[in-house]
Every structure is written in C-alpha cells, then in structure tokens.
Design a protein around this motif. Sequence first.
Motif, PDB file in Angstrom:
ATOM      1  N   ASP A 148       2.681  -7.050   2.285  1.00 54.97           N
ATOM      2  CA  ASP A 148       1.695  -8.122   2.499  1.00 54.97           C
ATOM      3  C   ASP A 148       2.176  -9.406   1.829  1.00 54.97           C
ATOM      4  O   ASP A 148       2.195 -10.472   2.439  1.00 54.97           O
ATOM      5  CB  ASP A 148       0.334  -7.732   1.896  1.00 54.97           C
ATOM      6  CG  ASP A 148      -0.398  -6.696   2.748  1.00 54.97           C
ATOM      7  OD1 ASP A 148      -0.030  -6.544   3.934  1.00 54.97           O
ATOM      8  OD2 ASP A 148      -1.319  -6.043   2.223  1.00 54.97           O
ATOM      9  N   ALA A 190       1.276  -3.330  -0.347  1.00 54.61           N
ATOM     10  CA  ALA A 190       0.880  -4.595  -0.970  1.00 54.61           C
ATOM     11  C   ALA A 190       2.073  -5.542  -1.067  1.00 54.61           C
ATOM     12  O   ALA A 190       1.943  -6.756  -0.842  1.00 54.61           O
ATOM     13  CB  ALA A 190       0.291  -4.325  -2.356  1.00 54.61           C
ATOM     14  N   ILE A 248      -0.083  -7.428  -9.072  1.00 55.97           N
ATOM     15  CA  ILE A 248      -1.257  -7.110  -8.238  1.00 55.97           C
ATOM     16  C   ILE A 248      -2.186  -6.188  -9.007  1.00 55.97           C
ATOM     17  O   ILE A 248      -1.821  -5.606 -10.031  1.00 55.97           O
ATOM     18  CB  ILE A 248      -0.866  -6.408  -6.906  1.00 55.97           C
ATOM     19  CG1 ILE A 248      -0.181  -5.060  -7.200  1.00 55.97           C
ATOM     20  CG2 ILE A 248       0.023  -7.306  -6.062  1.00 55.97           C
ATOM     21  CD1 ILE A 248      -0.109  -4.149  -5.993  1.00 55.97           C
ATOM     22  N   ASP A 296       0.984   2.693  -1.485  1.00 57.04           N
ATOM     23  CA  ASP A 296       0.051   1.564  -1.416  1.00 57.04           C
ATOM     24  C   ASP A 296       0.660   0.319  -2.061  1.00 57.04           C
ATOM     25  O   ASP A 296       0.436  -0.804  -1.597  1.00 57.04           O
ATOM     26  CB  ASP A 296      -1.272   1.926  -2.094  1.00 57.04           C
ATOM     27  CG  ASP A 296      -2.031   2.998  -1.308  1.00 57.04           C
ATOM     28  OD1 ASP A 296      -1.638   3.286  -0.154  1.00 57.04           O
ATOM     29  OD2 ASP A 296      -3.008   3.548  -1.850  1.00 57.04           O
ATOM     30  N   ALA A 297       1.412   0.523  -3.125  1.00 61.87           N
ATOM     31  CA  ALA A 297       2.073  -0.616  -3.774  1.00 61.87           C
ATOM     32  C   ALA A 297       3.082  -1.255  -2.812  1.00 61.87           C
ATOM     33  O   ALA A 297       3.212  -2.481  -2.743  1.00 61.87           O
ATOM     34  CB  ALA A 297       2.763  -0.158  -5.058  1.00 61.87           C
ATOM     35  N   MET A 315      -7.500  -2.447  -2.829  1.00 58.94           N
ATOM     36  CA  MET A 315      -6.224  -3.046  -3.260  1.00 58.94           C
ATOM     37  C   MET A 315      -6.279  -4.554  -3.077  1.00 58.94           C
ATOM     38  O   MET A 315      -6.749  -5.050  -2.080  1.00 58.94           O
ATOM     39  CB  MET A 315      -5.129  -2.413  -2.392  1.00 58.94           C
ATOM     40  CG  MET A 315      -3.898  -3.205  -2.155  1.00 58.94           C
ATOM     41  SD  MET A 315      -2.657  -2.136  -1.393  1.00 58.94           S
ATOM     42  CE  MET A 315      -3.266  -1.955   0.277  1.00 58.94           C
ATOM     43  N   SER A 316      -5.844  -5.273  -4.067  1.00 56.29           N
ATOM     44  CA  SER A 316      -5.762  -6.721  -3.919  1.00 56.29           C
ATOM     45  C   SER A 316      -4.459  -7.171  -4.548  1.00 56.29           C
ATOM     46  O   SER A 316      -3.844  -6.425  -5.310  1.00 56.29           O
ATOM     47  CB  SER A 316      -6.932  -7.386  -4.633  1.00 56.29           C
ATOM     48  OG  SER A 316      -6.761  -7.250  -6.030  1.00 56.29           O
ATOM     49  N   PHE A 317      -4.032  -8.352  -4.233  1.00 57.31           N
ATOM     50  CA  PHE A 317      -2.815  -8.803  -4.880  1.00 57.31           C
ATOM     51  C   PHE A 317      -2.854 -10.297  -5.106  1.00 57.31           C
ATOM     52  O   PHE A 317      -3.595 -11.036  -4.473  1.00 57.31           O
ATOM     53  CB  PHE A 317      -1.576  -8.424  -4.084  1.00 57.31           C
ATOM     54  CG  PHE A 317      -1.538  -9.012  -2.713  1.00 57.31           C
ATOM     55  CD1 PHE A 317      -0.956 -10.245  -2.473  1.00 57.31           C
ATOM     56  CD2 PHE A 317      -2.092  -8.313  -1.656  1.00 57.31           C
ATOM     57  CE1 PHE A 317      -0.928 -10.763  -1.199  1.00 57.31           C
ATOM     58  CE2 PHE A 317      -2.063  -8.839  -0.374  1.00 57.31           C
ATOM     59  CZ  PHE A 317      -1.480 -10.071  -0.141  1.00 57.31           C
ATOM     60  N   LEU A 330      -4.109  -2.723  -8.427  1.00 55.45           N
ATOM     61  CA  LEU A 330      -3.981  -1.608  -7.487  1.00 55.45           C
ATOM     62  C   LEU A 330      -4.915  -0.481  -7.926  1.00 55.45           C
ATOM     63  O   LEU A 330      -5.013  -0.177  -9.116  1.00 55.45           O
ATOM     64  CB  LEU A 330      -2.524  -1.124  -7.485  1.00 55.45           C
ATOM     65  CG  LEU A 330      -2.110  -0.129  -6.404  1.00 55.45           C
ATOM     66  CD1 LEU A 330      -2.122  -0.786  -5.018  1.00 55.45           C
ATOM     67  CD2 LEU A 330      -0.702   0.406  -6.692  1.00 55.45           C
TER      68      LEU A 330
END
Lengths: 356, 356
Positions: free
Chosen positions: B145, B142, B47, B138-139, B1-3, B49
């Motif tokens: 974060d 994120a 993001i 998970d979203a 996962m990155s955003f 995902l």
Amino acid sequence: MSFAHSPVASFDASERFVSHEASALAPVAAVERLSARGAATRGEIAIELDLRHAGRRRVLLRYETQGEAGLPVLFVAGGISAHRHLAPSREFAEAGWWHSQVGAGRALDPQRFHLVSFDWIGADGELDAPLDPADQADAIAALLDALRIPRLQAFIGYSYGAMVGLQFASRHPARLGELISISGTHRAHPYAAAWRALQRRAVALGALQCDESQGLALARELAVLSYRTPEEFAERFGPAQVRDGRVRVAAEDYLDHCGHKYVARTSTTAFLRLSESIDLQQVDPSTIRLPVTVVAVGEDRLIPLSESYDLIERLRGETRLRVLRSIYGHDACLKEETDIDTILREALADCSQVAA
Amino acid sequence: MSFAHSPVASFDASERFVSHEASALAPVAAVERLSARGAATRGEIAIELDLRHAGRRRVLLRYETQGEAGLPVLFVAGGISAHRHLAPSREFAEAGWWHSQVGAGRALDPQRFHLVSFDWIGADGELDAPLDPADQADAIAALLDALRIPRLQAFIGYSYGAMVGLQFASRHPARLGELISISGTHRAHPYAAAWRALQRRAVALGALQCDESQGLALARELAVLSYRTPEEFAERFGPAQVRDGRVRVAAEDYLDHCGHKYVARTSTTAFLRLSESIDLQQVDPSTIRLPVTVVAVGEDRLIPLSESYDLIERLRGETRLRVLRSIYGHDACLKEETDIDTILREALADCSQVAA
C-alpha cells in the motif's frame, strides 16, 4: 507377555494380571524351582584396565546374571543409558530396561540361556576420562574371565551396545559364537556425532551457569529428538499454542518429562564420557569373521541405512541383514517388540544349530 | 491495519537514496527518475499493525527495491535470518542473502522485474511479542500500500518466507498473481517445532547468567544441523579425535564458525520471536485458489516430503510440484543454484504468459 516367574512387588495393575496368568500356566512349585536354579546374581569386580586414550585405570565391573550357569551364555548390552538390570527377577524385582525381550517365555529366556550384562564402565561417573568402545569390549572380556566364562554363544547389542559388540567381535573373536547388532555400526556417523557434540555443549552451557541439571536436561531432550522421528511426532503432537505471551510447542511437555526423568538418574560426567565414547567408535568390519546379524531401522535419524549396508558389505563372516520400518526410529529396538522378538529367536535358533 | 509514512531519522549514508520515497510526501518525479534508472532504493515506514496474538503495535517496515518501478513486481522473502538485501547493487554493494538468483542475467533480474523485499517485522529485536506468519503477510500488504503497488506478479518465498507467502496468498489473494513456495509449508511440523523449541531453550539457558551469546550460538548450531543433512556431513567430515582429554568431533569447527557468525549479527529477541513465529504457522491450503509452485527437497530434515504432498493435494488453484534431491536439505534453495534457477525461470515464464 506370556508368563513371569517372579512375585511382583512393584508392578502396576496391568502387570499384576500377568503374574496371575503365570500362576495359571505354570505350577508355583515349578516356578520357584526354576527360579532357584537360575537365580539372578549381582556383583562388583574391581580390575585394572588399559584404556586406549587414558592409560591404566582402576574400573569397577558391576554385573548381573540371570539363568543357570550351565546354559549357553548370552551377553546383552544396550544404549549408554542402559545398565546391568535387563528385566525383573525374583531377586531384583524392579523394572529393567529390556523387559520386552528378557524373561520367561521371551526370546531371551533365563530358562534357556545364562544372561550376562553389566553397567558400562564410566556409568557411575567416577571415571572422568575418554572411553573408547574398545575399552568396554576389553572390560567385558575381563568380566568373562572373572566369571570363568570362556565363550559367549552370542553377544546381543543395541545402539552403543552394538558398537561395543562389534569391538568385542573384532578384538575377542575366540570368545564369541555370533553377534546380533541392533541399531549400531562400525563408525560414528559425522552428523550424529555433531548432534551429540551439541548435547555436550548444552551440558557445558548449563555448567557455566552453575546449573548442571538444566544443561543435562536439555541434552537429554535433544537426544530424545534424535532417537525418535518426525513420523511419530506427527501422529502424537498437535499445533503450538501461545501461552502467557510465549509460544509453547506441543511436544514440550513430553520433552520436559524426558529431561527431568533423565537428570534424576544420571551423572553428568557419565553422560558426557559415554556420549563421547559413541563418537570414538571405529571398527574395521573386515576384521570380523564370525556370523553377524545386523538389524537396521529405515527411520533411524542417527544411523542412515547406508551405514548398515556398508557394514554388511565389509564384514567377512556369514551375515544377515534385517531392515525394520518403524516410526520409533533409533528407539525401535525398545518399542517394536514383536519384530525384535522374531529376529532374536531366528538368530539364536540358527546359532544353537551351529553350536550343536 | 493502518499505516503512516514517517520521516525516517536513522538512515545511514548508503540509504540516502531512499529518503525521497520514505518521506512519502517527496516529489513523485524524483522517485520516478531514480526508478527509471533501475536504482535500488531503501526505506523505512512506520505503521500500526494489529498482531494476531499481541494486539495493535507500532512496527517498522524496512524495505529495499531493485529494478524499475514499471516492471512486473516480485516480492522476495527468505528464512528468518534473511533480510531486505537480496543481492549487491550499485547503491548497496554489500553481499546479499540470495545473490545466486538475484542480479543481471539471473532468474530474478532487476532489468526484468521490480523486486521488493523487507526485513521481517521483529527482526530488529524491538518487538518482543508473539508474531504470527499472518502478521508478516499483513505487514507486506501494508508495505505494498505504502509503495503504491496494487498487485504482485509473484511472491517468491523460501523457508519462513514460503510460509508467509502461503499466508499472503490466503489473506490477500487479489494482490497476487502466483506463489512460488520453496521449502515451506502450511503448518509447522511438530518434530521441527520441537527442534526449534529446544533451540529456544538453549537461549534461555544461556540467559540464566546474562550470557545470551553462548546460548544463541548453541541455538544456531542446532539450527544448522536441522538445515543440513547426514549425507553432506558424511562427505565433509571425518572421525572424532581426542584432544586434551576431551573428544572433539570433526564438525565442531564448522559449527563454531556458524554460531559465532550468527551471534555477531542477530538480536536474541529477534531470533526467539521469529523462531516462535515459524511454529505458529497454520494456513488452510484450501483457502488458496491461485497458482502455486511448491518446491520440496527430499532430504529436508525439517519438512518431510509428505508435508509438501499434503499441501499440494489441498491447494485449490493450479499447482505444480518440484522435488529436488540435495545433500543440502533445507538449505538447498541457497546451494542448488542451477536447479532453483530453472524452477524460477519456468514458473515466472508461465506467469508472464498468463498475465499477457
């Protein structure tokens, strides 16, 4: 199953075993004599009938009988998808809708009773008009006139058949000894009615897309959900899966099967009009003064137990309440063979004593 | 996962407050000042995902906050039709989906808590792929974060939101103090899943001739039936009537209203994918070791009580079960304001004590 008295052309392997057993239990000659005496018959009678919401119409009474004419008469009626053929006989060997209770040695034994049944008016799809359950009761009275049957020992109705049975008891009490009402009540419950209205919308949506069969299949699938229960589905089906980018839930194969099977044998008009008919059910129970056995199922998603209690409290004759617990919900009558057998025997035995 | 915090091009006027926060490089001081006043904020964060069933996708996190940033943080999530706007604020005055519990003086008071909520991924209809409830969890991680929120005091989820809350508790336990799970469970019940699958079939039937809206309306009407109960319908609706040669049941006007309202505000793709997502719910409760309050409703047609008992028995942290009786069934959370208020206050008070 104990024994059967008909040659079996179209039975599966497990049922062939039964006919073998039948030969073992009863001499063939005796079986044939009984069959000859109690031959199953079918007929069609055209009548003019005053429909409550649609005026005078020509309707066809398509009936079937099993058992000798001189025996006590039982009228047997099932749900809107049921029909005149209850169970296989020598004359009509195909499977019936209530083979678990109708047949030699069973609760509804053609050797003990003269069984009468018919196809619901509207079931052929020719009558595209609102049909009241009271119309069905009047059609049955007309059929009994035609068959020269002055009086029924009992009316045994299940689901829509129980609703019509209550109408018959209210409208034609002189012609009836006793009513056995299984999974049916004096009024359509507003929630169940909404569920059926949405089934009819599925048909309408299909018709709009020029695809009546898909609409009817969806309607049936929705109906099946209402007949069964979460308890059964939890036992039978696992988790959903992703297939080709779509989620498919575990019950979909089963529902597909139910939908296709139904479409193949059902007229859309018949479904719509008989489904509507359930929603027109309105009987005042206090107009019924003869003995009634009310059979309710705790898990029924269409008929809350409270409805059956209300019915029992408002009936004016002798009443008996039997509450089953069953994961099959509204379909329990077709699945809980032993319980239903016990209830039918008990009610019919009492009825015979009263008659004697 | 990155955003990535992406500048957001598509804000409407009411969203102007957010652009500070949404373009992550905005001066922190500006954000602090807004938060200090307890201002409601909105933003969108794009993001990448990793979706469980569909690989890496770009998704938009459209969030809203209420209450000062320094207060204990609550994440609040509702059903698949709910969204980021919980209740009216000075900045966003329109009605929210949970105004009964969110607001000054209520259980979820922006003067006592920093409330965070978002639009479900997939809710904009842009993401036409299977969405697992785990993806939503998970979203949310994120999003936290991006908002620099290391830990939630509580996750309050209702229906689908409760399912996602269980996923969050299982997958991101270090970020959560307590879960309040209302009318949601660790697995989709096979019967409820079948009910939803038939709603999706109604949409598919409508789509056959490019009339998606009628299919979606029927799907919603079917869903409404599953959210409510026979008890409520019996109180609210009378008998059916014959109108223009057709039977119309008493609940049809209400169902029409529900269908039309839903179609006007819902993307068909969003409905299909979020409805599917419910059916993908699978969490092993034994992976959850933090405090959970499970709120169940006896009359819920989608979640039998036995499912909530099963959940409670298998959770490994401190648990509390609250069983409501309500004629509103699955919708009780939105209708039984006093009971839900009491439950929320109790759970959050205990939670504060633990934290202190």
